[in-house]
Design an enzyme around this catalytic site. Structure first.
Site, PDB file in Angstrom:
ATOM      1  N   LYS A  22       0.857  -1.212   0.000  1.00  0.00           N
ATOM      2  CA  LYS A  22       0.000   0.000   0.000  1.00  0.00           C
ATOM      3  C   LYS A  22       0.883   1.249   0.000  1.00  0.00           C
ATOM      4  O   LYS A  22       0.653   2.182  -0.775  1.00  0.00           O
ATOM      5  CB  LYS A  22      -0.876   0.010   1.236  1.00  0.00           C
ATOM      6  CG  LYS A  22      -1.443   1.386   1.598  1.00  0.00           C
ATOM      7  CD  LYS A  22      -2.301   1.399   2.816  1.00  0.00           C
ATOM      8  CE  LYS A  22      -1.584   1.687   4.087  1.00  0.00           C
ATOM      9  NZ  LYS A  22      -1.309   3.087   4.440  1.00  0.00           N
ATOM     10  N   ASN A  23       1.925   1.242   0.838  1.00  0.00           N
ATOM     11  CA  ASN A  23       2.708   2.475   1.007  1.00  0.00           C
ATOM     12  C   ASN A  23       3.722   2.712  -0.096  1.00  0.00           C
ATOM     13  O   ASN A  23       4.394   3.740  -0.098  1.00  0.00           O
ATOM     14  CB  ASN A  23       3.380   2.482   2.385  1.00  0.00           C
ATOM     15  CG  ASN A  23       2.353   2.691   3.492  1.00  0.00           C
ATOM     16  OD1 ASN A  23       1.197   3.032   3.225  1.00  0.00           O
ATOM     17  ND2 ASN A  23       2.742   2.447   4.727  1.00  0.00           N
ATOM     18  N   CYS A 115      -4.721   8.334   9.835  1.00  0.00           N
ATOM     19  CA  CYS A 115      -4.863   7.654  11.127  1.00  0.00           C
ATOM     20  C   CYS A 115      -4.600   8.641  12.267  1.00  0.00           C
ATOM     21  O   CYS A 115      -3.742   9.497  12.183  1.00  0.00           O
ATOM     22  CB  CYS A 115      -3.817   6.548  11.246  1.00  0.00           C
ATOM     23  SG  CYS A 115      -4.272   5.082  10.360  1.00  0.00           S
ATOM     24  N   ARG A 120       0.881  14.630  13.272  1.00  0.00           N
ATOM     25  CA  ARG A 120       1.241  14.443  11.853  1.00  0.00           C
ATOM     26  C   ARG A 120       1.311  15.776  11.096  1.00  0.00           C
ATOM     27  O   ARG A 120       0.584  16.027  10.147  1.00  0.00           O
ATOM     28  CB  ARG A 120       0.272  13.464  11.193  1.00  0.00           C
ATOM     29  CG  ARG A 120       0.202  12.178  12.003  1.00  0.00           C
ATOM     30  CD  ARG A 120      -0.458  11.066  11.304  1.00  0.00           C
ATOM     31  NE  ARG A 120       0.455  10.440  10.333  1.00  0.00           N
ATOM     32  CZ  ARG A 120       0.100   9.408   9.587  1.00  0.00           C
ATOM     33  NH1 ARG A 120      -1.104   8.945   9.654  1.00  0.00           N
ATOM     34  NH2 ARG A 120       0.957   8.870   8.749  1.00  0.00           N
ATOM     35  N   ASP A 304       5.172   0.666  11.894  1.00  0.00           N
ATOM     36  CA  ASP A 304       3.914   0.070  11.429  1.00  0.00           C
ATOM     37  C   ASP A 304       3.746  -1.368  11.886  1.00  0.00           C
ATOM     38  O   ASP A 304       2.686  -1.953  11.685  1.00  0.00           O
ATOM     39  CB  ASP A 304       3.830   0.126   9.897  1.00  0.00           C
ATOM     40  CG  ASP A 304       3.651   1.547   9.415  1.00  0.00           C
ATOM     41  OD1 ASP A 304       3.747   1.772   8.201  1.00  0.00           O
ATOM     42  OD2 ASP A 304       3.438   2.438  10.256  1.00  0.00           O
ATOM     43  N   ARG A 396      -8.111  -0.132   5.283  1.00  0.00           N
ATOM     44  CA  ARG A 396      -7.268   0.874   4.629  1.00  0.00           C
ATOM     45  C   ARG A 396      -5.940   0.261   4.186  1.00  0.00           C
ATOM     46  O   ARG A 396      -5.344   0.705   3.218  1.00  0.00           O
ATOM     47  CB  ARG A 396      -6.985   2.042   5.580  1.00  0.00           C
ATOM     48  CG  ARG A 396      -8.221   2.816   5.967  1.00  0.00           C
ATOM     49  CD  ARG A 396      -7.881   4.022   6.783  1.00  0.00           C
ATOM     50  NE  ARG A 396      -6.886   4.828   6.096  1.00  0.00           N
ATOM     51  CZ  ARG A 396      -6.192   5.801   6.696  1.00  0.00           C
ATOM     52  NH1 ARG A 396      -6.379   6.050   7.965  1.00  0.00           N
ATOM     53  NH2 ARG A 396      -5.315   6.500   6.017  1.00  0.00           N
TER      54      ARG A 396
HETATM   55  C1  EPZ Z   1       4.418   7.001   6.144  1.00  0.00           C
HETATM   56  O1  EPZ Z   1       3.656   8.029   6.753  1.00  0.00           O
HETATM   57  C2  EPZ Z   1       3.501   5.786   6.110  1.00  0.00           C
HETATM   58  N1  EPZ Z   1       2.318   6.093   5.296  1.00  0.00           N
HETATM   59  C3  EPZ Z   1       3.071   5.415   7.527  1.00  0.00           C
HETATM   60  O2  EPZ Z   1       2.291   4.228   7.439  1.00  0.00           O
HETATM   61  C4  EPZ Z   1       4.326   5.125   8.350  1.00  0.00           C
HETATM   62  O3  EPZ Z   1       3.946   4.860   9.680  1.00  0.00           O
HETATM   63  C5  EPZ Z   1       5.269   6.333   8.311  1.00  0.00           C
HETATM   64  O4  EPZ Z   1       5.566   6.673   6.933  1.00  0.00           O
HETATM   65  C6  EPZ Z   1       6.578   6.062   9.038  1.00  0.00           C
HETATM   66  O5  EPZ Z   1       7.214   4.953   8.474  1.00  0.00           O
HETATM   67  C7  EPZ Z   1       2.424   6.064   3.939  1.00  0.00           C
HETATM   68  O6  EPZ Z   1       3.486   5.805   3.390  1.00  0.00           O
HETATM   69  C8  EPZ Z   1       1.178   6.365   3.167  1.00  0.00           C
HETATM   70  P1  EPZ Z   1       6.542  10.376   8.212  1.00  0.00           P
HETATM   71  P2  EPZ Z   1       4.228   9.554   6.768  1.00  0.00           P
HETATM   72  O7  EPZ Z   1       6.388  11.639   7.457  1.00  0.00           O
HETATM   73  O8  EPZ Z   1       4.918   9.840   5.502  1.00  0.00           O
HETATM   74  C9  EPZ Z   1       6.795  13.529  11.699  1.00  0.00           C
HETATM   75  C10 EPZ Z   1       0.469   2.827   7.814  1.00  0.00           C
HETATM   76  O9  EPZ Z   1       0.140   2.260   8.871  1.00  0.00           O
HETATM   77  N2  EPZ Z   1       6.687  14.546  10.628  1.00  0.00           N
HETATM   78  O10 EPZ Z   1       7.775   9.546   8.001  1.00  0.00           O
HETATM   79  O11 EPZ Z   1       3.123  10.420   7.213  1.00  0.00           O
HETATM   80  C11 EPZ Z   1       5.471  12.791  11.870  1.00  0.00           C
HETATM   81  O12 EPZ Z   1       4.601  13.533  12.707  1.00  0.00           O
HETATM   82  C12 EPZ Z   1       0.910   4.267   7.858  1.00  0.00           C
HETATM   83  O13 EPZ Z   1       0.521   2.283   6.682  1.00  0.00           O
HETATM   84  C13 EPZ Z   1       6.825  15.877  10.952  1.00  0.00           C
HETATM   85  O14 EPZ Z   1       7.021  16.232  12.117  1.00  0.00           O
HETATM   86  O15 EPZ Z   1       5.289   9.424   7.949  1.00  0.00           O
HETATM   87  C14 EPZ Z   1       5.901  11.491  12.495  1.00  0.00           C
HETATM   88  O16 EPZ Z   1       6.047  11.681  13.890  1.00  0.00           O
HETATM   89  C15 EPZ Z   1       0.716   4.900   9.229  1.00  0.00           C
HETATM   90  N3  EPZ Z   1       6.719  16.809   9.969  1.00  0.00           N
HETATM   91  C16 EPZ Z   1       7.270  11.240  11.859  1.00  0.00           C
HETATM   92  O17 EPZ Z   1       7.706  12.507  11.321  1.00  0.00           O
HETATM   93  C17 EPZ Z   1       6.491  16.466   8.658  1.00  0.00           C
HETATM   94  O18 EPZ Z   1       6.418  17.365   7.791  1.00  0.00           O
HETATM   95  C18 EPZ Z   1       7.229  10.210  10.733  1.00  0.00           C
HETATM   96  O19 EPZ Z   1       6.334  10.695   9.759  1.00  0.00           O
HETATM   97  C19 EPZ Z   1       6.355  15.091   8.350  1.00  0.00           C
HETATM   98  C20 EPZ Z   1       6.470  14.151   9.343  1.00  0.00           C
END
Ligand code: EPZ
Length: 415
Positions: A22-23, A115, A120, A304, A396
């Site tokens: 999915k991701n 989620c 986020r 995850d 999802r």
């Molecule tokens: C991706 O989300 C995945 N989703 C998530 O999977 C996964 O948990 C996550 O990466 C971490 O591996 C998809 O790929 C669609 P991040 P993403 O930006 O891109 C902080 C699932 O279960 N952050 O790496 O949103 C954020 O708050 C989902 O399939 C900022 O602070 O994750 C978090 O604490 C859930 N500012 C951390 O970084 C930003 O601008 C990681 O977020 C962006 C992120």
């Protein structure tokens, strides 16, 4: 809202092919905005998030035609506005910003949904776009972007955000000259997006955690096979371990679940892997303590898989300690697990789990995607009946989860 009714206690046994990720599919679908012509995504499971993304692409002008188990996308995009009501449904809608700006130099998107596992924010996305010369105005939850003066730049991400890495690489692919992005995420899904873009004619080089993007004129490719879903694989490996079963998973990439494999071996499971297959034998599982587990960015232990692994820890001997480093509130499944007789204490990002002999069936509520999957694993592990409510969260990221599990012998029904 639909629910799963689970009669637990049956060991999972059999063989299953792992579906595409999915991701990885989500950013690859978003990146078709950059392409000319028609591209075929060979296998495209109907995860709800994927269906939403396809709907967004259709509303933005693409012609989306299902073909066998995949989808043909004719990249006839003609809009720069991401439909508001759809982008609120999932976090990954934010990663449409980059490709729309790269292609059309203007974009409009609302703050994404997704989620409830933390605040986020999208500050890393927006900071990077501004450094690439995008003028951004945020008003009433809508993000207006003017990319007329976009230019290559040297960026450094304050955190290796998966989505921000994907967004900023897509924003850079047509910028004449060289864009450098350091401290990028290198999750397999990010690398699959890069592989797809390079196959389409992009010039993206990754050395360690630094991406170098050479601007090109246009992108096109005929078809693509997305990598398999390492989180679904890990979830099914844990389902096999927690039910003392024995199962083989094909179309798997063992390297992408290496950290989980070590945890499962430590608890007493036998695991054999080849380059595209994994067999887990938990028939003689000793349920030994796995000690301390902390989530990290790749290649660390995947956030995850935290909820599902924590569920496994609830019936291991001794005490396990978890530290969730990635999201600030990713323990919503814990209260539900404690309703099933688990013994878990939470303090901020820490969880202390005292192993119990068995969980008891109960009625519980899924609150997010992976937390919901974790509750299913809990139901499978214990005798008696478990009802998991709000399974739309699970849909999802797991396509026909109950059918996957039933094919391995689980007694689970969707009502
Ligand atoms: C991706 O989300 C995945 N989703 C998530 O999977 C996964 O948990 C996550 O990466 C971490 O591996 C998809 O790929 C669609 P991040 P993403 O930006 O891109 C902080 C699932 O279960 N952050 O790496 O949103 C954020 O708050 C989902 O399939 C900022 O602070 O994750 C978090 O604490 C859930 N500012 C951390 O970084 C930003 O601008 C990681 O977020 C962006 C992120």
């Amino acid at each position: 809202m639909q629910k799963f009714i689970i009669q637990g206690g049956t060991p999972l046994v059999g063989e299953l092919e792992i579906e595409p990720s999915k991701n990885a599919i989500l950013p690859i679908l978003a990146s078709t905005i950059l392409l000319d012509g028609t591209v075929n995504i060979k296998k495209c499971p109907k995860y709800t998030d994927v269906l939403n993304m396809l709907e967004i692409l259709k509303r933005m002008g693409a012609k989306v035609v299902p073909v066998n188990q995949g989808v043909n996308i004719n990249c006839t995009y003609n809009s720069t506005i991401v439909p508001k009501e759809l982008s609120k449904l999932m976090r990954s809608s934010i990663m449409l910003l980059g490709p729309i700006l790269a292609k059309f130099k203007t974009a409009e998107v609302v703050y994404p949904g997704g989620c409830n596992i933390g605040s986020r924010p999208i500050d890393i996305h927006l900071k990077g776009l501004k450094e690439l010369g995008v003028e951004i105005i945020e008003s009433n939850g809508v993000i207006y972007c003017n990319g007329e003066n976009m230019h290559p730049a040297t960026l450094n991400l304050s955190f290796p955000s998966v989505g921000a890495t994907e967004n900023l690489i897509m924003a850079s692919v047509f910028l004449k000259g060289t864009t450098i992005i350091s401290n990028i995420a290198i999750e397999p899904e990010v690398m699959d997006l890069i592989n797809f873009l390079n196959q389409s004619g992009a010039k993206i080089k990754v050395t360690g955690t630094v991406a170098e993007i050479e601007g090109v004129e246009n992108l096109k490719t005929d078809s693509y096979n997305v990598i398999s879903d390492r989180i679904v694989l890990g979830t099914l490996m844990l389902a096999t371990a927690i039910t003392r079963g024995k199962a083989t998973f094909i179309n798997a990439q063992p390297i992408n679940v290496a950290k989980l494999t070590n945890i499962l071996k430590k608890s007493g499971c036998k695991i054999d892997a080849t380059n595209d297959k994994i067999t887990i034998d938990a028939t003689k599982n000793k349920f030994l303590s796995i000690g301390f587990v902390e989530t990290q960015v790749y290649p660390g232990f995947a956030t995850d898989l935290q909820a599902q692994t924590l569920t496994y820890a609830t019936i291991l001997n001794g005490t396990s300690v978890f530290l969730e480093n990635i999201f600030e509130s990713r323990y919503k499944h814990v209260a539900e697990l404690n309703k099933m007789g688990a013994n878990i204490l939470i303090k901020d990002r820490w969880a202390v789990i005292e192993g119990v002999k068995k969980l008891q069936g109960a009625e519980v509520d899924a609150t997010d995607l992976r937390g919901g999957a974790a509750l299913v694993l809990a139901g499978l592990s214990c005798c008696g009946t478990t009802i998991v409510n709000n399974v739309e969260h699970i849909d999802r990221g797991y396509y026909k989860f109950e059918e996957m599990l039933s094919s391995l012998g689980a007694n689970i029904k969707r009502v």
